[in-house]
Design a protein around this motif. Structure first.
Motif, short mmCIF file in Angstrom:
data_model
loop_
_atom_site.label_atom_id
_atom_site.label_comp_id
_atom_site.label_asym_id
_atom_site.label_seq_id
_atom_site.Cartn_x
_atom_site.Cartn_y
_atom_site.Cartn_z
N TYR A 333 0.84 -1.20 0.00
CA TYR A 333 0.00 0.00 0.00
C TYR A 333 0.88 1.25 0.00
O TYR A 333 2.04 1.22 0.44
CB TYR A 333 -0.96 0.00 1.20
N PHE A 336 -1.31 8.09 -0.31
CA PHE A 336 -1.23 9.00 -1.46
C PHE A 336 -1.37 10.45 -1.03
O PHE A 336 -0.60 11.32 -1.47
CB PHE A 336 -2.32 8.64 -2.47
N GLU A 350 -5.93 9.26 1.88
CA GLU A 350 -6.17 8.46 0.69
C GLU A 350 -5.02 7.47 0.52
O GLU A 350 -3.85 7.85 0.49
CB GLU A 350 -6.28 9.36 -0.55
N TYR A 352 -3.53 4.00 -1.61
CA TYR A 352 -3.60 3.13 -2.78
C TYR A 352 -3.05 1.75 -2.37
O TYR A 352 -1.97 1.65 -1.80
CB TYR A 352 -2.75 3.66 -3.93
N VAL A 354 -1.68 -1.34 -4.24
CA VAL A 354 -1.21 -1.60 -5.61
C VAL A 354 -0.65 -3.02 -5.71
O VAL A 354 -0.20 -3.60 -4.71
CB VAL A 354 -0.15 -0.57 -6.04
N PRO A 401 -10.47 0.46 -9.27
CA PRO A 401 -10.15 0.72 -10.69
C PRO A 401 -10.10 -0.58 -11.49
O PRO A 401 -9.97 -1.68 -10.92
CB PRO A 401 -8.77 1.38 -10.62
N SER A 437 -5.03 -0.74 -14.67
CA SER A 437 -3.87 -0.21 -13.96
C SER A 437 -3.43 -1.23 -12.92
O SER A 437 -4.07 -2.27 -12.75
CB SER A 437 -4.21 1.13 -13.29
N ILE A 439 -3.47 -0.61 -9.77
CA ILE A 439 -4.10 -0.23 -8.50
C ILE A 439 -5.25 -1.19 -8.21
O ILE A 439 -6.20 -1.29 -8.99
CB ILE A 439 -4.61 1.22 -8.55
N VAL A 442 -8.53 2.14 -4.26
CA VAL A 442 -8.27 3.47 -3.73
C VAL A 442 -9.17 3.63 -2.50
O VAL A 442 -10.40 3.60 -2.61
CB VAL A 442 -8.55 4.57 -4.76
N THR A 444 -10.32 5.70 0.97
CA THR A 444 -10.34 6.97 1.69
C THR A 444 -10.74 6.69 3.13
O THR A 444 -11.83 6.15 3.40
CB THR A 444 -11.33 7.96 1.06
#
Length: 496
Positions: A333, A336, A350, A352, A354, A401, A437, A439, A442, A444
């Motif tokens: 992670y 961001f 926030e 990410y 990934v 995503p 992508s 990711i 995402v 929050t």
């Protein structure tokens, strides 16, 4: 003539006087039923007979039970129940007899004595333990009544052995449970039993590596990670202590470590060529650069059972490079952006999650390396990870995503206090228009002003699932499970 009458009168008077002062004579005999030693709780009856050649005109009896005297008048029997112990019983009689018209003088007599024992068949075993790490065991006992007895014992229903001792030495015992039966020799009651276990064999650990194609581990979520390997073990019995040790498999004269104490509640470890994490009874410690890529090693795992027996096993392992830095499949992670909270609005963070190279790595048909780093994969079908965070943080939103082109995305999440579980599924079907992508999600997180200026720890849990389209575990993906501090700035530091 007068002289004759006078002589006769004198003789008669003498006879009368003699009979008045003659002592009565009799024999007193005591009987008991049952005869001999008796079990406690058994009623015993004493009877007696007073026999005389003269007529018994009166008799008063007293029964003596040791120091106890029981006056019974003219009764000639007495029934009672006695406590355990050794006894001597007899009867005394005060009596008077008569001969013809003459009463003889009063007299007393004592019966024969009856000696016997009242015993209990109860036995108390004295051994405080019933598990032994030796094939020779001494079992001790004592009688409930505290008396001296002979005993008969047998082991596991075998031949009976008589002994005067209050113990039995049992030798050449096999491992497992045994039963010793003991009874008082003169007792007709059932024997008392003592169950005990002999265990002279140390625990045997089964060590398993992280290759799902070996040791029938195809259904488990076992995770080797290229340069990383998960080594786990399972003992065949409870253990009180565990130790591990590493050895050079290509030079058996070289031990890399001594025996290292291990936390018995931890049944596995993640190792790689850079770092070995040790879970010792005193806490976590580390060994740096213990292993080299391409070299074979042995791990030994030993354990002590609750009786102190020791046993061990070992397994060979080796690290081979599966990928370089540019194509390494991993999940981690990244924070961001972070906005501190104010009196008017919650703060936000926030994050990410990934997964670079995971999609392409899973699409390869085979990763054929030295075991336990061999796996056979198909396309990625499902990945589940859990993000762990401080309870002061709360999930506000999650966006998924597009991760794989030409696959329908079936994704969701489960939020709870201090954790967020991400579930991403990919099946054949209509794809989203969005470009794929690396990711996975995402996220929050929101928080209040009390979190400003703090450093909460955020980590990905080590309980994750990564499977291919055949529902098999995908090996070799590195998931960063280390917890990192994330700094939430104070409003002033953030320029607010």
């Amino acid at each position: 003539m007068k002289k004759f009458v006078l002589l006769f009168a004198l003789l008669l008077t003498l006879l009368l006087l003699t009979s008045c002062f003659k002592v009565s004579y009799a024999v007193l005999t005591l009987f008991m039923n049952p005869v001999g030693d008796i079990h406690d709780g058994t009623e015993v009856t004493f009877t007696w007979q007073l026999n005389s050649q003269d007529e018994v005109i009166s008799a008063n009896y007293t029964l003596h039970i040791g120091d106890l005297e029981v006056p019974l008048g003219s009764e000639t029997s007495y029934a009672t129940t006695l406590g355990t112990g050794d006894y001597e019983v007899w009867v005394t009689a005060n009596f008077q007899t008569r001969t013809g018209v003459f009463n003889l003088g009063p007299a007393s007599t004592e019966s024969n004595h009856q000696s016997f024992r009242v015993y209990s068949s109860g036995i108390n075993f004295l051994n405080a333990e019933n598990e032994y790490a030796s094939d020779e065991v001494i079992i001790e006992w004592e009688p409930v009544d505290g008396l001296t007895h002979s005993y008969i014992y047998s082991l596991d229903g075998g031949p009976e052995v008589e002994t005067a001792a209050c113990s039995a030495t049992l030798s050449d015992l096999s491992d497992g449970w045994h039963t010793l039966a003991v009874k008082i020799a003169e007792s007709g009651q059932l024997p008392a039993t003592f169950n005990f276990r002999v265990d002279t064999t140390g625990p045997s650990p089964m060590i398993y590596g992280s290759d799902r194609t070996a040791a029938a581990l195809a259904d488990g979520d076992i995770r080797p990670f290229g340069r990383y390997a998960y080594i786990g073990w399972q003992f065949n019995e409870p253990v009180s202590a565990v130790e591990i040790r590493f050895r050079d498999a290509e030079d058996l004269s070289t031990w890399l470590t001594d025996w290292i104490p291990w936390d018995p509640t931890v049944s596995g470890m993640l190792v790689n060529d850079e770092l070995v994490t040790l879970y010792t009874p005193d806490g976590i410690s580390y060994l740096d650069h213990l292993f080299e890529i391409g070299h074979s090693y042995l791990i030994y795992v030993s354990g002590y059972d609750e009786l102190g027996n020791w046993g061990y096993s070992y397994m060979t392992f080796r690290f081979d490079e599966r990928y370089g830095n540019t194509d390494k499949p991993e999940v981690y992670y990244l924070p961001f952006s972070i906005t501190p909270a104010s009196t008017d609005a919650s703060g936000t963070m926030e994050i990410y999650v990934v997964a670079p190279n995971v999609r392409d790595y899973a699409a390869e048909d085979i990763h054929n390396y030295y075991g336990p780093d061999t796996s056979y994969d198909a396309d990625l079908m499902y990945i589940q990870t859990t993000l762990l965070f401080d309870e002061g943080l709360e999930v506000e939103d999650v966006i998924f995503p597009d991760f794989i082109d030409d696959k329908k995305d079936l994704s969701g999440y489960v939020a709870d206090v201090g954790e967020l579980t991400l579930c991403r599924g990919f099946v054949n079907g209509e794809d989203e228009d969005e470009e794929q992508s690396d990711i996975l999600a995402v996220i929050t997180l929101k928080f209040g002003v009390d979190m400003n200026g703090t450093n909460p720890v955020i980590a990905i849990d080590d309980n994750y699932i990564i499977r291919d389209s055949n529902n098999r575990v995908i090996d070799g993906i590195v998931v960063d499970n280390f917890g990192y501090y994330v700094t939430i700035p104070a409003p002033e530091a953030a320029g607010m």
